[in-house]
Design a protein around this motif. Structure first.
Motif, short mmCIF file in Angstrom:
data_model
loop_
_atom_site.label_atom_id
_atom_site.label_comp_id
_atom_site.label_asym_id
_atom_site.label_seq_id
_atom_site.Cartn_x
_atom_site.Cartn_y
_atom_site.Cartn_z
N ALA A 3 10.39 9.85 -1.95
CA ALA A 3 9.01 9.46 -1.65
C ALA A 3 8.06 10.22 -2.56
O ALA A 3 8.34 11.35 -2.97
N PRO A 4 6.93 9.61 -2.90
CA PRO A 4 5.95 10.32 -3.74
C PRO A 4 5.44 11.55 -3.01
O PRO A 4 5.49 11.64 -1.79
N PRO A 5 4.94 12.54 -3.75
CA PRO A 5 4.40 13.74 -3.11
C PRO A 5 3.28 13.37 -2.14
O PRO A 5 2.48 12.48 -2.41
N ASP A 6 3.27 14.07 -1.04
CA ASP A 6 2.22 13.83 -0.03
C ASP A 6 1.00 14.66 -0.42
O ASP A 6 0.80 15.78 0.05
N LEU A 7 0.19 14.09 -1.28
CA LEU A 7 -0.95 14.79 -1.86
C LEU A 7 -2.25 14.31 -1.22
O LEU A 7 -2.47 13.11 -1.06
N GLU A 8 -3.10 15.25 -0.86
CA GLU A 8 -4.40 14.92 -0.26
C GLU A 8 -5.48 15.66 -1.03
O GLU A 8 -5.40 16.88 -1.22
N VAL A 9 -6.50 14.92 -1.46
CA VAL A 9 -7.57 15.50 -2.27
C VAL A 9 -8.91 15.20 -1.59
O VAL A 9 -9.19 14.06 -1.24
N PHE A 10 -9.72 16.24 -1.39
CA PHE A 10 -11.04 16.04 -0.78
C PHE A 10 -11.94 17.20 -1.16
O PHE A 10 -11.49 18.23 -1.69
N THR A 11 -13.23 17.00 -0.91
CA THR A 11 -14.18 18.10 -1.08
C THR A 11 -14.51 18.67 0.29
O THR A 11 -14.32 18.03 1.33
N GLU A 12 -14.98 19.88 0.28
CA GLU A 12 -15.43 20.52 1.51
C GLU A 12 -16.78 21.17 1.25
O GLU A 12 -16.86 22.09 0.42
N PRO A 13 -17.84 20.64 1.86
CA PRO A 13 -17.90 19.54 2.83
C PRO A 13 -17.46 18.19 2.23
O PRO A 13 -17.49 18.00 1.02
N HIS A 14 -17.09 17.27 3.13
CA HIS A 14 -16.72 15.91 2.73
C HIS A 14 -17.97 15.07 2.45
O HIS A 14 -19.06 15.36 2.94
N VAL A 15 -17.81 14.05 1.68
CA VAL A 15 -18.71 12.89 1.54
C VAL A 15 -20.07 13.23 0.91
O VAL A 15 -20.48 12.60 -0.07
N TRP A 16 -20.78 14.18 1.49
CA TRP A 16 -22.16 14.46 1.06
C TRP A 16 -22.47 15.92 1.33
O TRP A 16 -21.95 16.53 2.28
N VAL A 17 -23.32 16.50 0.50
CA VAL A 17 -23.80 17.85 0.74
C VAL A 17 -25.27 17.91 0.36
O VAL A 17 -25.73 17.20 -0.55
N ALA A 18 -26.02 18.73 1.09
CA ALA A 18 -27.45 18.85 0.83
C ALA A 18 -27.69 19.56 -0.51
O ALA A 18 -26.91 20.41 -0.94
N SER A 19 -28.77 19.17 -1.15
CA SER A 19 -29.14 19.76 -2.44
C SER A 19 -29.16 21.29 -2.33
O SER A 19 -29.70 21.85 -1.37
N GLY A 20 -28.54 21.93 -3.31
CA GLY A 20 -28.56 23.39 -3.37
C GLY A 20 -27.51 24.07 -2.55
O GLY A 20 -27.44 25.31 -2.54
N GLU A 21 -26.68 23.33 -1.84
CA GLU A 21 -25.64 23.94 -1.02
C GLU A 21 -24.29 23.80 -1.71
O GLU A 21 -24.02 22.81 -2.40
N ALA A 59 0.81 -1.20 0.00
CA ALA A 59 0.00 0.00 0.00
C ALA A 59 0.85 1.26 0.00
O ALA A 59 0.42 2.32 -0.46
N ALA A 60 2.09 1.13 0.52
CA ALA A 60 3.00 2.27 0.53
C ALA A 60 3.72 2.45 -0.81
O ALA A 60 4.52 3.38 -0.96
N GLY A 61 3.47 1.55 -1.77
CA GLY A 61 4.04 1.70 -3.10
C GLY A 61 5.31 0.93 -3.34
O GLY A 61 5.94 1.06 -4.41
N GLN A 111 5.77 4.82 3.38
CA GLN A 111 6.28 5.36 2.11
C GLN A 111 7.70 5.88 2.28
O GLN A 111 8.57 5.63 1.43
N LEU A 112 7.96 6.57 3.38
CA LEU A 112 9.29 7.12 3.62
C LEU A 112 10.31 6.01 3.87
O LEU A 112 11.45 6.07 3.38
N ILE A 113 9.91 4.97 4.63
CA ILE A 113 10.82 3.84 4.85
C ILE A 113 11.13 3.15 3.54
O ILE A 113 12.29 2.82 3.24
N SER A 114 10.10 2.93 2.71
CA SER A 114 10.31 2.26 1.42
C SER A 114 11.24 3.07 0.53
O SER A 114 12.16 2.52 -0.10
N ALA A 115 11.03 4.39 0.46
CA ALA A 115 11.90 5.23 -0.36
C ALA A 115 13.31 5.23 0.18
O ALA A 115 14.29 5.20 -0.59
#
Length: 884
Positions: free
Chosen positions: A198-216, A20-22, A187-191
């Motif tokens: 080590a690969p870039p420490d990239l984090e991608v998410f929406t705000e709000p997370h997971v779900w948002v109410a219609s129209g918001e 999982a660490a690549g 990842q750092l140990i493997s590299a």
């Protein structure tokens, strides 16, 4: 780098962590003899929690010759560092300065891991360290005095050995937290092993997370070392954080891709989302086995899961039968039945409430009367748990809600009699039974409230809610009056408060009693206080709607970590919410407050916190323990369940059926139902003479006890074999004993008690007592004699003893005496050698000063005898008896 450049020795499970660490590798079950073809070697702890036994000669030769190896939690013949293997109880792993890619003093929780306490070899660099450190994400007080290495970088010849004193590869199966930091560590140990970046420490998410109410609106957020290339225009909002403009998306599922990472958000109606949350939360009770072996609740509901995550990644099942969990769960299932029309919810609710009102309320005629034993069925005084006022308040409230008026009012009256008379607030809310027994109700009412406990909603709010609800359904003005006294005192001192867990939890818990008080009185003070609380909660609200913990009971030093009850965050600003003591209660109260006041801010806050709870509900169909539930601490920045693990009782990973899951479901259903929570203004209730007469009857019970008036008990066996006592018209189930016959009892005047005997389902005689002062005892078996009939008893004033007679399986009459020392029964002895058809009739003959027995022998002849001193005369037939 090709897979053939790294050899990994270990089973597939631990190898998953490095995959999982690549890291690309060739896996072996055993160490190959020739390692020269490999650029790096990884040896995993395949037998964890036991160390791997390793024949390390090939590895030693490989490293000394210039190779690089990572080895974890192994013992060998001297090449590897060695030390005693021990459990790391409260120690955690934290980073040192030398580890590139994770900030120094960053914490990695590893949940009661096993490790070798080694001494770092000369020239080694300590990358990770074990130690007892306070903090959430950082060891805020620095390294403690006592530490030992967790990961060493050791130069060996011309090569390098990375040695982990524990199984770092266990982090996936062991659910180590925070997950993202553990993944980055590997990842750092493997590299490091292969000499790559080590690969870039990239984090991608929406705000709000997971779900948002219609129209918001929703926005895409990327955290990383540099601005990524995406289809959306991103702006650097803060160093390393890039955001898109907020946009409103159509209903449905939307996926965003950045580099090789994706994130998905669902858009849909709020009510549908809440209903999904409720359905999944209700299903969790069955899936996780919370109803033991009886899904109808007839055997009760478990407390949940304890905090300590085991080596297998499982949380320990906590079967404690808590009355507060029973009643909160019962109300959740009752509301679910109303929501769905499914009858099962009502059945579960009725069964759970029956357990509580029949078996957990203390009805012995002493100063514990009316209180609830919060940790299971009542037993004798020595086994009664602390009588927590907050538990008793919740149980009383839900007893009233469920229609158990007498039981609920007894609970309310018990709380009133353990409150400070002037303030109407609970004294010593975690009181012990002995304190109550010694002080009595009058002295309790005069006692001062210590340590600012009068201002803590953690302890006071449930009792205040119970008083208000009792007022609403009975119209009894004194219930409102005592609630007003308490609320006036607490609200007039706001925001001053004693903090049991945090200021945030106190704010959420104070709303519901204030709402009830305002509903019945319309006092401006209560509304102003609720608006102040709303302003505070808004100031602590995160981007997804949860309320961050603030001003907590946090360890003041490393030495104080893990030795007492504590908050699940360390410092103000930690992005952690509390799903045990805070979030569910705020979510429950806010829709009610909005309905009562009409103030828009309360609806806004309600939407925010309920949205948040729907987002953080665990969604893992492969996990029977946790799918559909909530753990105590959620980090809304790391977006995972994580927090300071300093609390010795209820840490960040515990799960409670009550306090957490049930109140969350109640909150969501309260919103969907839209029904008033508190009963309507009590003008109608006041005319209900039935309720008024119940209040009067219950108060008369307490008054009678206060005056020390006796009440003759009676005992009988009910259909399920349990023995029931009825005293003063109040029934009480006596323990778990199952009987096959009817009980017999006698007054034991020298010790002011009743002695009760019954033939159990095991055909042995069992005994308990009812003491005038300390109440009911627990059942104890008297010897191993097998019975064929029910016992008979009589008090013998000549000997100050209770005489007990039974028909044994051998068809002979057997006897024992109970002397005036508690529990002091003499051994069984047969009364003569004759055989009989049943137990004798027995009475004390005042004229003769002895106990007389009459029985029918197997030949049909009436036989009589009597006890003289400690002996019985020979059995005589009727004619001989009357001429003697």
């Amino acid at each position: 780098m090709s897979a053939s450049s790294v050899a990994l020795i270990g089973p597939p499970g631990p190898a998953t962590a490095f995959a999982a660490a690549g890291l690309l590798f060739v896996r072996y079950d055993e160490l190959p003899a020739d390692l020269t073809a490999y650029r790096a070697v990884v040896v995993l702890a395949g037998n964890y929690p036991e160390p791997t036994r390793l024949a390390s000669a090939p590895l030693a030769e490989y490293v000394r010759g210039g190779g690089t190896a990572y080895v974890e939690f192994a013992v060998d013949d001297g090449f590897l560092p060695g030390g005693p293997v021990r459990d790391a109880h409260i120690e955690r792993i934290f980073t040192r300065e030398a580890l590139t890619g994770i900030e120094p003093l960053s914490i990695l929780d590893e949940h009661l891991s096993r490790a070798q306490e080694v001494v770092a070899p000369e020239g080694a660099t300590e990358l990770l360290t074990y130690g007892s450190v306070a903090g959430t994400h950082k060891a805020v007080f620095g390294p403690p005095e006592h530490t030992f290495p967790a990961l060493l970088d050791i130069p060996v010849g011309t090569g390098r050995l990375l040695y982990a004193t524990t199984a770092l590869s266990h982090h996936i199966q062991g659910r180590y937290k925070p997950v993202r930091r553990w993944r980055r560590l590997l990842q750092l140990i493997s590299a490091n092993l292969v000499g790559a970046d080590a690969p870039p420490d990239l984090e991608v998410f929406t705000e709000p997370h997971v779900w948002v109410a219609s129209g918001e609106p929703v926005k895409l957020v990327v955290r990383g070392p540099e601005k990524p290339q995406t289809d959306l225009e991103l702006v650097e909002a803060s160093p390393g954080r890039y955001e898109s403009e907020p946009s409103v998306l159509p209903d449905g599922e939307h996926t965003f891709a950045v580099g090789n990472q994706t994130t998905t958000i669902t858009v849909g109606p709020r009510r549908e989302r809440y209903r999904r949350m409720i359905d999944r939360g209700i299903a969790w009770f069955d899936r996780a086995g919370m109803f033991y072996d009886a899904p109808d609740g007839s055997e009760g509901v478990a407390e949940g899961f304890s905090n300590e995550i085991g080596f297998d990644g499982k949380l320990p099942f906590r079967p404690v039968p808590r009355g507060d969990c029973y009643t909160q769960t019962a109300h959740a299932f009752r509301m679910y039945a109303d929501l769905t029309g499914e009858t099962r919810g009502h059945t579960v609710a009725e069964n759970l409430m029956r357990h509580v009102v029949e078996e957990e309320q203390l009805t012995d005629r002493n100063y514990l009367y009316g209180a609830f034993e919060p940790r299971g069925a009542r037993t004798d005084l020595t086994a009664t748990n602390n009588l927590f006022a907050d538990d008793g308040g919740w149980i009383s409230l839900f007893a009233l809600i469920s229609g158990h008026l007498e039981s609920g009012l007894r609970g309310v009256e018990s709380l009133i009699r353990t409150a400070n008379t002037e303030l109407g607030l609970q004294v010593d809310p975690w009181r012990t039974p002995s304190t109550l027994m010694v002080k009595g109700w009058d002295e309790f009412g005069r006692s001062p409230i210590e340590d600012g406990l009068d201002l803590t909603s953690h302890w006071q709010s449930s009792a205040l809610c119970a008083y208000l609800y009792a007022y609403g359904i009975t119209g009894e003005a004194s219930y409102l009056e005592i609630a007003e006294r308490g609320l006036d005192h607490m609200a007039s001192h706001h925001p001053r408060a004693r903090l049991e867990t945090s200021r945030t939890c106190e704010a959420g818990r104070f709303l519901l009693p204030l709402a009830g008080g305002y509903f019945y009185t319309r006092k401006p003070l209560y509304l102003r206080t609720m608006l102040d609380l709303a302003e505070y909660l808004k100031s602590r609200q995160g981007p997804d709607g949860g309320f961050a913990e603030w001003d907590g009971k946090c360890p003041p030093s490393n030495e104080a970590y893990g030795v007492d009850e504590a908050s699940i965050f360390q410092a103000n600003g930690d992005p952690v919410t509390d799903q045990l003591y805070g979030t569910p209660f705020a979510a429950w109260a806010l829709p009610i407050v909005h309905q009562i006041t009409g103030e828009p801010v309360f609806e806004e806050l309600a939407h925010g916190v309920l949205d948040y709870l729907s987002r953080i509900q665990i969604d893992d169909p492969d996990d029977d323990q946790l799918d559909g539930t909530w753990q105590r601490a959620f980090d809304f920045d790391a977006w995972e369940y994580f927090g300071s693990n300093a609390d010795i009782g209820w840490g960040p990973y515990c799960v409670e059926t009550g306090w957490s899951v049930a109140p969350t479901l109640i909150a969501a259903m309260q919103y969907l139902h839209g029904r008033p929570f508190f009963p309507p203004a009590p003008a109608a209730a006041a005319s209900a003479t039935g309720a008024a007469s119940v209040v009067a009857s219950v108060r008369a019970e307490f008054d009678s006890i206060r005056r020390g008036e006796p009440a003759e008990p009676a005992f009988h066996r009910r259909e399920d074999g349990r023995i029931v006592r009825v005293q003063g018209g109040v029934p009480a189930v006596l323990g778990d004993l199952r009987a096959v016959g009817e009980p017999a009892w006698a007054r034991n005047e020298p010790v002011n008690s009743y002695e009760i005997y019954v033939r159990g389902a095991d055909n042995h005689l069992h005994h308990t007592y009812l003491d005038d002062r300390v109440g009911q005892g627990r059942w104890q078996q008297l010897g191993d004699l097998e019975l064929a009939d029910d016992p008979v008893v009589a008090f013998n004033p000549g000997a100050d003893a209770v005489e007990v007679y039974v028909l044994g399986a051998d068809r002979r009459i057997h006897h024992c005496s109970m002397i005036d020392v508690r529990g002091g029964h003499t051994p069984w002895e047969p009364v003569g050698t004759l055989h009989f058809t049943g137990s004798p009739a027995v009475m004390y003959d005042e004229k003769l000063g002895s106990v007389r027995l009459v029985a029918n022998d197997t030949a049909g002849q009436d036989r009589r005898t009597r006890k003289v001193n400690r002996w019985h005369l020979p059995w005589q037939d009727y004619s001989h008896w009357i001429t003697a």
